[in-house]
Design an enzyme around this catalytic site. Sequence first.
Site, PDB file in Angstrom:
ATOM      1  N   ASP A   4      41.325  41.250  42.319  1.00  0.00           N
ATOM      2  CA  ASP A   4      40.897  41.852  43.571  1.00  0.00           C
ATOM      3  C   ASP A   4      40.481  43.292  43.261  1.00  0.00           C
ATOM      4  O   ASP A   4      40.808  43.842  42.193  1.00  0.00           O
ATOM      5  CB  ASP A   4      42.004  41.784  44.631  1.00  0.00           C
ATOM      6  CG  ASP A   4      41.413  41.824  46.042  1.00  0.00           C
ATOM      7  OD1 ASP A   4      40.260  42.266  46.196  1.00  0.00           O
ATOM      8  OD2 ASP A   4      42.107  41.427  46.987  1.00  0.00           O
TER       9      ASP A   4
HETATM   10  C1  BGC Z   1      39.817  42.259  49.390  1.00  0.00           C
HETATM   11  C2  BGC Z   1      39.129  40.984  48.968  1.00  0.00           C
HETATM   12  C3  BGC Z   1      37.640  41.200  48.851  1.00  0.00           C
HETATM   13  C4  BGC Z   1      37.424  42.348  47.879  1.00  0.00           C
HETATM   14  C5  BGC Z   1      35.965  42.656  47.645  1.00  0.00           C
HETATM   15  C6  BGC Z   1      39.410  43.457  48.541  1.00  0.00           C
HETATM   16  O1  BGC Z   1      39.909  44.649  49.024  1.00  0.00           O
HETATM   17  O2  BGC Z   1      41.213  42.076  49.308  1.00  0.00           O
HETATM   18  O3  BGC Z   1      39.415  39.959  49.881  1.00  0.00           O
HETATM   19  O4  BGC Z   1      37.007  40.032  48.431  1.00  0.00           O
HETATM   20  O5  BGC Z   1      38.030  43.523  48.395  1.00  0.00           O
HETATM   21  O6  BGC Z   1      35.380  43.249  48.739  1.00  0.00           O
END
Ligand code: BGC
Length: 719
Positions: free
Chosen positions: A270
């Site tokens: 993530d």
């Molecule tokens: C979120 C994810 C997301 C990623 C990219 C993160 O902060 O937890 O769900 O896909 O950002 O934007």
Amino acid sequence: MYEKFEKRAEEILCTLTLKEKIGQLNQVPQPVAGNLEETKERIRRGEIGSFILCNSPTAGNEEQQAVMVDLLNELQKVAVEESRTGIPLLYGRDVIHGHHTVYPIGLAAACSFDPELVKKCYHCIAKEAASESVHWTFSPMIDVCHEPRWGRIIEGQGEDPYLASRMAEAMVKGFQGEDLTADDSMLACAKHYVGYGASEGGRDYFRTEISDYTLFNSILPPFRAAVKAGVATVMSSFNDINGQPVTSSKKYLTDILRGELGFEGFVVSDWTAVHQLMKQGVARNSADCARLALTAGLDMEMTDNHYIANLENLVLSGEISEEVVDLAVKRVLKIKIAKGLFEKPYKEPYKVDRTEHIKLSEKIAAESMVLVKNEDNLLPLSKDMKVALYGPFTYERRALQGSWALDGYLGASTPNFLEAMNEVMAGQKGHIHHSYEGVLHDDCTYIFSQNDVIVLALGESHAATGEARCSADIVLAPNQVEMARKAKQSGKKVVGVIFCGRPLALENIEPYLDAILIAWHGGTRCAHAAAKTIFGEYNPCGKTSVTFVRKTGQIPLYYNITKSGRNVDGYYGEGYAQNYIDSLGSPMYPFGYGLSYTSFEYSAPEVDKATISLDGLLAGENVRVAAKIKNTGERTGKETVQLYIRDHVASCMRPIRELKGFEKIELAAGEEKEVVFNVGAESLGFYNFENKYVVEKGHIDLFIGENCLTNNLVTIEIV
Ligand code: BGC
């Protein structure tokens, strides 16, 4: 599933320098004007394997640049034609529950209990996004969750592992389609693996405490289903489990994900999760971050630069072996090959006809809405009525799309509730009287009294839900409660249409509302779906995918709780000693609940055999259980027939009810249908304390009914 690309991946791998290998594991944000040339240079040097097409970590509630297909083709050209490796770039974006056409948030879509419909909608999403060069979406989010305070509960499918599994499978298949190389296919990403939905206190990015027993029985099932459906990628989650960050956990990322679930794609971190290993206090420095994450089984790093900065040195110094890097690179290459990027790296943008997509958006929004109260059959309203329409959601557009709608078309493309109500009433005798600001005025009591019925468009903003948008108290704002109180005071009947993301605690407003429709953040056609439902053009058929508490203090409250010592019904019912002294213990609306404008009657379930041998079950035999469902009302309606089980005595404590099947049927007035479930070993067992799936001898209740509180049961015995 992706193993068949091993040989080709191996051949490519052999041609790469160590630096170029590491580049494949590096994902960076899309370039901005100021760093375009530098980015191209990095691509030429083979330092970038993928772009995430967004600019900030909590993209769900922030404005994002639109997808720029020309720029993406330009960058791809640099990768394919000007870099030594010629390996194409992979473009990912958070295309979560819609692209230009937006569908209901995940929690709402699950209320449709219609995986086929969900699959169709997700295929439309893929069509729209893939036409603009998005190869890969960071969706579906399939975190089972018991925490409505957590803003991200809106993204998942609620509290039930079986429902979430069916939806996960539908979403993955919808996105990916039959053929990953097809123009309308997008790689899916099951996230957030794993346990993120159990964040303590509903605080985002927080710790979790999850036993393997809970993990295997409640949290892993949707991931297992997504893997089985062929999901190409998995995103590791921010949280730690029992003091172990998932980002650096071999147990979760390798042993369970690959060993137990059989995942063959690649794992992406993530956003900044690798970096956060330092904040979580398990890494001293950037090199530690890279070493811990890669050796745990995390293949591609999203935006952090720890891999690119350190992996080469770590290999050269012997701290990690090059084989670990190779393994990760091959996984990434296999997915690029599977997607057909080597054959077709560029995208000629084309216009997608959205007519069908928009129709589906209204259909699924309508099927997701849950009628939770309808006193004296107030709804549906007659189109002859004079309707006073008030409330902050009368004019709202953006919130209807929900959080994580980065590319949803707004303006006239997402009609507001007033427009929809007027459209539905056009040419009819009745009319809509609305307040311009959607707020209370001194004269509202008078206006209310001049109309036949009051409709209040209530709710919470999309920006009050989603990532990093947690709530300590999940109630509607006080001015909305006050508006409902004033409306009720007028003596007229009041309908509350609630556009929300989470299952709000409605105890303080419910007495003022004679009818309540949970309309959710339902996407592009949410307003029309709600307006048509109110006037009876749609017969509501959504069922709750998550328990609605009465008040925040009851959280966590979920139906599939294990039995408890002094009350076999756990604390979901109103039992001895389990209640709070200042609140009822039962939910406001239980899981699987939802009313219709018609009524249904269930016959007692019947089985084809009251006993079945354990050996027979394990050899693939089933128990056939069936019930007849009759539409006893006056209009056609849809009903989601639900199958639950309860294991009387087992070697581990089992839940008071577990959903094991459902079927949504449509019945004309007076019509009756038999619904049959074949119950086999996959429904009757559980993961024991050794994480082994077991089916045990003994009595099991099979319930067939309209929601999780049904007592319509038959008992079988496994001998
Ligand atoms: C979120 C994810 C997301 C990623 C990219 C993160 O902060 O937890 O769900 O896909 O950002 O934007």
